[in-house]
Motif scaffolding. Structure first.
Motif, PDB file in Angstrom:
ATOM      1  N   ASP A 119       0.852  -1.176   0.000  1.00 24.10           N
ATOM      2  CA  ASP A 119       0.000   0.000   0.000  1.00 24.10           C
ATOM      3  C   ASP A 119       0.894   1.235   0.000  1.00 24.10           C
ATOM      4  O   ASP A 119       2.100   1.154   0.263  1.00 24.10           O
ATOM      5  CB  ASP A 119      -0.898   0.015   1.245  1.00 24.10           C
ATOM      6  CG  ASP A 119      -1.914  -1.124   1.242  1.00 24.10           C
ATOM      7  OD1 ASP A 119      -2.510  -1.382   0.173  1.00 24.10           O
ATOM      8  OD2 ASP A 119      -2.104  -1.748   2.304  1.00 24.10           O
ATOM      9  N   LYS A 120       0.292   2.358  -0.256  1.00 22.18           N
ATOM     10  CA  LYS A 120       1.015   3.625  -0.259  1.00 22.18           C
ATOM     11  C   LYS A 120       1.854   3.729   1.016  1.00 22.18           C
ATOM     12  O   LYS A 120       1.368   3.482   2.109  1.00 22.18           O
ATOM     13  CB  LYS A 120       0.003   4.764  -0.366  1.00 22.18           C
ATOM     14  CG  LYS A 120       0.568   6.144  -0.274  1.00 22.18           C
ATOM     15  CD  LYS A 120      -0.492   7.192  -0.439  1.00 22.18           C
ATOM     16  CE  LYS A 120      -1.558   7.051   0.606  1.00 22.18           C
ATOM     17  NZ  LYS A 120      -2.566   8.068   0.587  1.00 22.18           N
ATOM     18  N   ASN A 168       2.058   7.562  -3.579  1.00 15.93           N
ATOM     19  CA  ASN A 168       0.660   7.947  -3.739  1.00 15.93           C
ATOM     20  C   ASN A 168       0.301   8.000  -5.223  1.00 15.93           C
ATOM     21  O   ASN A 168       1.079   8.470  -6.046  1.00 15.93           O
ATOM     22  CB  ASN A 168       0.435   9.324  -3.108  1.00 15.93           C
ATOM     23  CG  ASN A 168      -1.012   9.751  -3.162  1.00 15.93           C
ATOM     24  OD1 ASN A 168      -1.875   9.094  -2.617  1.00 15.93           O
ATOM     25  ND2 ASN A 168      -1.284  10.860  -3.823  1.00 15.93           N
ATOM     26  N   ASP A 190      -5.541   4.464  -4.217  1.00 12.74           N
ATOM     27  CA  ASP A 190      -5.087   4.271  -2.840  1.00 12.74           C
ATOM     28  C   ASP A 190      -6.243   4.248  -1.846  1.00 12.74           C
ATOM     29  O   ASP A 190      -6.018   4.167  -0.645  1.00 12.74           O
ATOM     30  CB  ASP A 190      -4.130   5.408  -2.441  1.00 12.74           C
ATOM     31  CG  ASP A 190      -3.002   5.588  -3.437  1.00 12.74           C
ATOM     32  OD1 ASP A 190      -2.384   4.583  -3.812  1.00 12.74           O
ATOM     33  OD2 ASP A 190      -2.763   6.733  -3.856  1.00 12.74           O
ATOM     34  N   ASP A 196      -8.022   6.686  -0.932  1.00  8.35           N
ATOM     35  CA  ASP A 196      -8.056   7.895  -0.112  1.00  8.35           C
ATOM     36  C   ASP A 196      -9.391   8.600  -0.315  1.00  8.35           C
ATOM     37  O   ASP A 196     -10.039   8.442  -1.348  1.00  8.35           O
ATOM     38  CB  ASP A 196      -6.938   8.861  -0.522  1.00  8.35           C
ATOM     39  CG  ASP A 196      -5.558   8.300  -0.235  1.00  8.35           C
ATOM     40  OD1 ASP A 196      -5.389   7.621   0.795  1.00  8.35           O
ATOM     41  OD2 ASP A 196      -4.641   8.537  -1.046  1.00  8.35           O
TER      42      ASP A 196
END
Length: 168
Positions: free
Chosen positions: A28-29, A57, A87, A89
């Motif tokens: 993951d980021k 990102n 991601d 987000d």
């Protein structure tokens, strides 16, 4: 991933291998991905090579459309946005509305819709082009801006014409 083994491919003659970062736990980021390769041939083992990379990102994306591409001059024009972020987000959007290239309204940190009232927020006339430019942001960086446009049309039949506010 961060010094924890998530995949082990052994005894292959292939010269490439992949790690699918979309799989849970596979990076993951902010994670560091390492790959170790140890060549073997004819019972001999070579020196292990190690490569690392940081997962960065991915900026968000947006698609925008207007609820009416030929709104009447009395319209409340609505921009609808669909966002995506690899991601996962939270994405917010900045809307910049303009009429014939002149900015008339900016809304920052908004969700997936924004409106522009052609009567109270602009001096738009029939034939003017209203544009909305949307820039998505995932809290770390902006994605590419996207644009939608509409051309103001005459008052819809059955609607009263716009009335100038009284002069006080």
């Amino acid at each position: 991933v961060n010094d924890v083994e998530v995949q082990n491919t052994q005894d292959t003659a292939e010269t490439t291998d992949t790690l699918d970062l979309s799989q849970p736990g596979f990076g993951d980021k902010g994670d560091t991905i390492s790959v170790e390769v140890t060549p073997t041939a004819n019972g001999l083992t070579g020196e292990t090579a190690i490569a690392t990379a940081d997962v960065i990102n991915t900026p968000p994306t947006a698609e925008v459309s207007l609820d009416d591409e030929t709104p009447p001059i009395t319209a409340l024009l609505t921009a609808n946005v669909t966002n995506a972020d690899d991601d996962n987000d939270t994405v917010t959007n900045t809307y910049v509305w303009d009429v014939n290239g002149t900015v008339v309204k900016t809304t920052a940190g908004a969700g997936t819709t924004d409106t522009l009232d052609l009567i109270s927020e602009t001096t738009a006339q029939v034939g003017d082009v209203v544009t909305v430019t949307v820039t998505p942001n995932d809290g770390e960086e902006d994605g590419l801006a996207v644009t939608a446009a509409a051309t103001v049309e005459t008052v819809v039949i059955g609607e009263p014409p716009p009335v100038d506010p009284p002069v006080v």
